[in-house]
Design an enzyme around this catalytic site. Sequence first.
Site, PDB file in Angstrom:
ATOM      1  N   HIS A   1       0.831  -1.223   0.000  1.00  0.00           N
ATOM      2  CA  HIS A   1       0.000   0.000   0.000  1.00  0.00           C
ATOM      3  C   HIS A   1       0.862   1.269   0.000  1.00  0.00           C
ATOM      4  O   HIS A   1       0.527   2.257   0.655  1.00  0.00           O
ATOM      5  CB  HIS A   1      -1.022  -0.033   1.149  1.00  0.00           C
TER       6      HIS A   1
ATOM      7  N   HIS B   1      -0.833   5.093   9.449  1.00  0.00           N
ATOM      8  CA  HIS B   1       0.580   5.504   9.532  1.00  0.00           C
ATOM      9  C   HIS B   1       0.706   6.800  10.326  1.00  0.00           C
ATOM     10  O   HIS B   1       1.169   7.812   9.804  1.00  0.00           O
ATOM     11  CB  HIS B   1       1.161   5.655   8.138  1.00  0.00           C
TER      12      HIS B   1
ATOM     13  N   HIS C   1      10.827  -3.374   3.039  1.00  0.00           N
ATOM     14  CA  HIS C   1      11.189  -1.957   2.953  1.00  0.00           C
ATOM     15  C   HIS C   1      11.635  -1.429   4.309  1.00  0.00           C
ATOM     16  O   HIS C   1      11.166  -1.889   5.337  1.00  0.00           O
ATOM     17  CB  HIS C   1      10.071  -1.093   2.368  1.00  0.00           C
TER      18      HIS C   1
ATOM     19  N   GLU D   1       5.180  -4.947   8.528  1.00  0.00           N
ATOM     20  CA  GLU D   1       3.784  -4.798   8.069  1.00  0.00           C
ATOM     21  C   GLU D   1       3.215  -6.090   7.505  1.00  0.00           C
ATOM     22  O   GLU D   1       2.007  -6.291   7.479  1.00  0.00           O
ATOM     23  CB  GLU D   1       3.711  -3.753   6.945  1.00  0.00           C
TER      24      GLU D   1
HETATM   25 FE   LIG Z   1       2.251   0.846   5.457  1.00  0.00          FE
END
Ligand SMILES: [Fe+2]
Lengths: 289, 134
Positions: A12, A59, A196, A243
Amino acid sequence: MARITAGVGCSHVPAIGVAMDSGITEQPYWEPVFEGFEKSREWMKAQKADVVFLVYNDHCTVFDATCIPTFALGCAPEFAPADEGWGPRPVPVVKNHQKLASHIAHSLILDEFDITIMNEMEVDHGLTVPMSVMFGDKGIDDEWPCLVIPLCVNVVQYPAPTGNRCYNLGKAVRRAVDSFDEDLNVVVFGTGGMSHQLQYKRAGLINKEWDTQFLNRLTSDPVSLSQTPHIDYLREAGSEGVEMVMWHVMRGALDDDVEEIHRHYHVPASNTAVGHIILENKKDQKAKI
Amino acid sequence: MGLNKDYEDIPGTFVFDADRGREGYHLNQFCISLRKAPNREAFGADEGAYLDKYKMTAEQRQAVIDRDWNQLLELGGNIYYTSKLAANDGINFQELAGLMTGMGIEAYRAMMLAGGRSPEGNRYQHEWDEKGEK
Ligand SMILES: [Fe+2]
């Protein structure tokens, strides 16, 4: 009776939303990212989902540091896209299936998942970007083609819930949906990842091998995959790679026997490896034929 | 017996746990306030007066004024919060990463296009120590 027929795993990345909103998806940088979602959009249309149960994380947009629920279920009638510091995304307001959401909240708590109930909530890119990549461009005056029940998972302040907990939550969501009387086709989205790291001196970490084994095992070996300790995500897939625990909620909500319908993997989108998979319950496939 | 923070030996990484959340609370609350346009305007008009409203430490306050992105994390900031301060300055996530890594925006972007930072040699602190990387 309501039933869960399929699951979608999907990154996302906020920049994907920005690329769609500013109409640059055909630029060479973005073209390979979006190409992999063309088939997904066709599949999504054919799937005719009534409801998407969408697992994502906020977030530090809607949830600030005053209150950090591990699991929060969206029970409000609708959810507007939030301003994340550069204006709200120009996409439709998300509409809930409120009765099903209340039913799931009730069922989960009696099933010993002590979730937080959100009766008012805005949603950030964690929810709207998966909607955009799966349903295509929609303006603020359009409507999303189905209703959405959001489930927010804390993956920002360590520790996130374990993969095992997420997988078992998926099972509980499945039991809740199965016990709802209305005839509904529900598709579950698990979002975030893949590898990431956004922060500090190691930012930019990408681990294609690790991501690939995650995608492979999601179909064939989900229980042992859900036992992956947090340290493996942090070390191997970057601090924000954790995540991916949210994908286990999606996988837990499906049958043990699933078929991989589609997969897409591309590096990079901004700082992130984009991963995507579509899984269908095998027995629901037979039902279709 | 304390908690086993097995993630502390990952090089170049701050895992934002409850201890860091406690240290960074006021700093992070300041950062998230900037997601609202009227607050961005007030901050832009008078940074000092706006910062006075938040009970952060003198060091945290200075790191905000200096836009010392790594120090903000060292003092309990979290990237999703500090990115709101960056967004206020017109810096996106990828540019911010370019600054935090010390590579600069262009070199960082090129690294990502070439497949990103490999995990090889970047898993354990001792690997960085041996390379002389800080
Ligand atoms: Fe995220």
